[in-house]
Design an enzyme around this catalytic site. Structure first.
Site, short mmCIF file in Angstrom:
data_model
loop_
_atom_site.label_atom_id
_atom_site.label_comp_id
_atom_site.label_asym_id
_atom_site.label_seq_id
_atom_site.Cartn_x
_atom_site.Cartn_y
_atom_site.Cartn_z
N HIS A 107 0.88 -1.18 0.00
CA HIS A 107 0.00 0.00 0.00
C HIS A 107 0.91 1.22 0.00
O HIS A 107 1.97 1.21 0.65
CB HIS A 107 -0.82 0.14 1.28
CG HIS A 107 -1.75 -0.98 1.62
ND1 HIS A 107 -1.37 -2.07 2.31
CD2 HIS A 107 -3.08 -1.10 1.39
CE1 HIS A 107 -2.43 -2.87 2.51
NE2 HIS A 107 -3.48 -2.30 1.95
N ASP A 110 2.40 2.08 3.31
CA ASP A 110 3.35 1.13 3.91
C ASP A 110 4.77 1.56 3.58
O ASP A 110 5.69 1.36 4.35
CB ASP A 110 3.23 -0.29 3.31
CG ASP A 110 1.84 -0.86 3.41
OD1 ASP A 110 1.11 -0.47 4.32
OD2 ASP A 110 1.52 -1.72 2.55
C1 XLS Z 1 -7.52 -6.35 4.66
C2 XLS Z 1 -7.08 -6.61 3.31
C3 XLS Z 1 -6.00 -5.71 2.77
C4 XLS Z 1 -5.88 -5.81 1.28
C5 XLS Z 1 -5.11 -4.72 0.64
O1 XLS Z 1 -8.22 -7.13 5.30
O2 XLS Z 1 -6.68 -7.96 3.26
O3 XLS Z 1 -4.78 -5.94 3.40
O4 XLS Z 1 -5.33 -7.04 0.88
O5 XLS Z 1 -5.63 -3.48 0.94
#
Ligand code: XLS
Ligand code: CA
Ligand code: CA
Length: 443
Positions: A107, A110
């Site tokens: 993301h 991140d």
């Molecule tokens: C959250 C999601 C997230 C997505 C990406 O539960 O798994 O991490 O994979 O935004």
């Protein structure tokens, strides 16, 4: 010192490149089953499985939960957020290279800290992704997909594109546009939209139709922008039924497929199915994979597993080989991944606090999928289960069954056939198939 550290510091010192040593090995830091170059059904394991490391859990997740503070100590943390981000990038590429995953996912926030406003945040993202591009080029690691976190910042507490307040949606657009630009710059094979807070807590204050129309409109705009900017990869929507909202709009595969078709998105978007989200929706992981596959919309997988004893998103590293086998049957059944892969959207337990545990967790997950892949290939090669399924439906292959499938029967004609004698009972043979499965796994 190993050859695999990236910047000016080795963060995982004492750990080299993880090698395949086979099932006889008792070295915890070795693969027992994932042998990247081994051929399985015409492709190497590396090509089949397309493993990806999730930046957020592996390098950002601090082990905190609603009942306790952070437990993870990360040597790359620094009081200066950009310095911290740069150290983290080096640690991430060192880890990804040593574990031998060909891909990663991230993301925006991140990788790059948020600034005081959107302009600063975008500047940080550009600076960090310029560095990530250099790291990708020097290591050969590729981006499976990028995404924007439009759910953590308090401005998104009522949703992102579904927000009742129009002024929030401009922020969403600014952030998503920057994340798409970053994904294109890094040659990402995909771009994922996970609904985040696209859902509701109470119907009493929610205009559901309007919110869904807004998400549909927004995703069309994002698709148009990305295509114009040269993105040729796949867009994914990742279903999840609940958490953080009480009800998430992207509930499960079937719901998302309906949504994509309704809003004219099904030619550009596929699904990214997360195992633990499927089970939260009350489905087997393989069920949601099958629904997406049957619609021609299975794109990528977030590989993890939930805990059957509780009802939330535990994101454990997968070790259940029954599940990985069924998942690999679906993936092989669709002809394998094209742009997608197996992204470990999984986190170490809060009390797995050694840095080494990050390696052990990924080794467990990669070995579990290597076992699943080989078992799935044995099932396909043997053909017995597929033959049993074919036989079970054989009455549709000719005669009246075939005429029904071809749309050549009226209800009256069909009803007349029902006047004949009672059909005889035909066993589904489920338990026998389950014993065959154990044979493929352990025989
Ligand atoms: C959250 C999601 C997230 C997505 C990406 O539960 O798994 O991490 O994979 O935004
Ligand atoms: Ca996920
Ligand atoms: Ca999850």
């Amino acid at each position: 010192m190993s050859d695999y550290f990236i910047g000016n510091k080795e963060y995982f010192s004492g750990i080299g490149k993880i090698a395949y040593e086979g099932k006889g090995s008792d070295n915890p830091l070795a693969f027992k089953f994932y042998d990247p170059d081994k051929m399985v059904g015409g492709k190497t394991m590396r090509e089949h499985l397309r493993f990806s490391v999730a930046y957020w859990h592996s390098f950002c997740g601090d082990g905190g939960d609603p009942f306790g503070n952070a437990t993870m100590q990360y040597p790359w943390r620094d009081p200066d957020p950009m310095k911290s981000a740069k150290n983290k990038l080096d640690a991430a590429f060192e880890f990804i290279t040593k574990i031998g995953a060909p891909f990663y996912c991230f993301h925006d926030i991140d990788m790059a800290p948020e600034g005081a406003n959107r302009v600063e945040s975008e500047k940080n993202l550009i600076e960090m992704t310029d560095l990530a591009k250099e790291r990708q080029e020097s290591t050969g690691v590729k981006l499976l997909w990028g995404t924007a976190n439009v759910f953590s910042n308090p401005r998104y507490m009522n949703g992102a594109a579904s927000n009742p307040d129009f002024s929030v949606v401009g922020h969403v657009a600014h952030q998503v546009k920057a994340a798409i630009d970053a994904t294109i710059k890094l040659g990402g094979a995909g771009y994922t939209f996970w609904g985040g807070r696209e859902g509701y807590m109470s119907l009493w204050n929610t205009d559901m139709k309007r919110e869904l129309d807004h998400i549909g409109r927004f995703l069309n705009m994002a698709r148009d922008y990305a295509r114009k900017a040269g993105f040729t990869g796949t867009f994914y929507i990742e279903p999840k039924p609940m958490e953080p909202s009480k009800h998430q709009y992207d509930f499960d595969s079937a719901t998302v497929i309906g949504f994509l078709r309704q809003y004219g998105l099904d030619r550009d978007f596929k699904l990214n199915i997360e195992a633990n989200h499927a089970t939260l929706a009350g489905h087997d992981f393989a069920h949601d994979l099958r629904v997406a596959r049957d619609a021609g919309l299975l794109g990528s997988v977030d590989a993890n597993q939930g805990d059957l004893m509780n009802g939330w998103d535990t994101d454990e590293f997968p070790f259940d080989v029954y599940q990985t086998t069924m998942a690999m049957l679906e993936i092989l059944g669709m002809g394998g991944f094209v742009t997608g892969g197996l992204n470990f959207d999984a986190k170490r337990r809060r009390n797995s606090t050694d840095l080494e545990d990050l390696f052990l967790a990924h080794i467990t997950g990669m070995d579990a999928f290597a076992l699943g892949l080989q078992a799935a290939q044995r099932i396909i090669d043997d053909g017995k289960i597929a033959e049993m399924v074919r036989t079970r439906y054989a009455s549709w292959d000719s005669g009246d069954g075939d005429a029904f499938e071809a749309g050549k029967l009226t209800l009256e004609e069909l009803a007349a056939m029902g006047e004949k004698s009672e059909p005889k009972s035909v066993s589904g043979k489920q338990e026998y198939i389950e014993s065959l499965l154990n044979g493929y796994l352990f025989g």
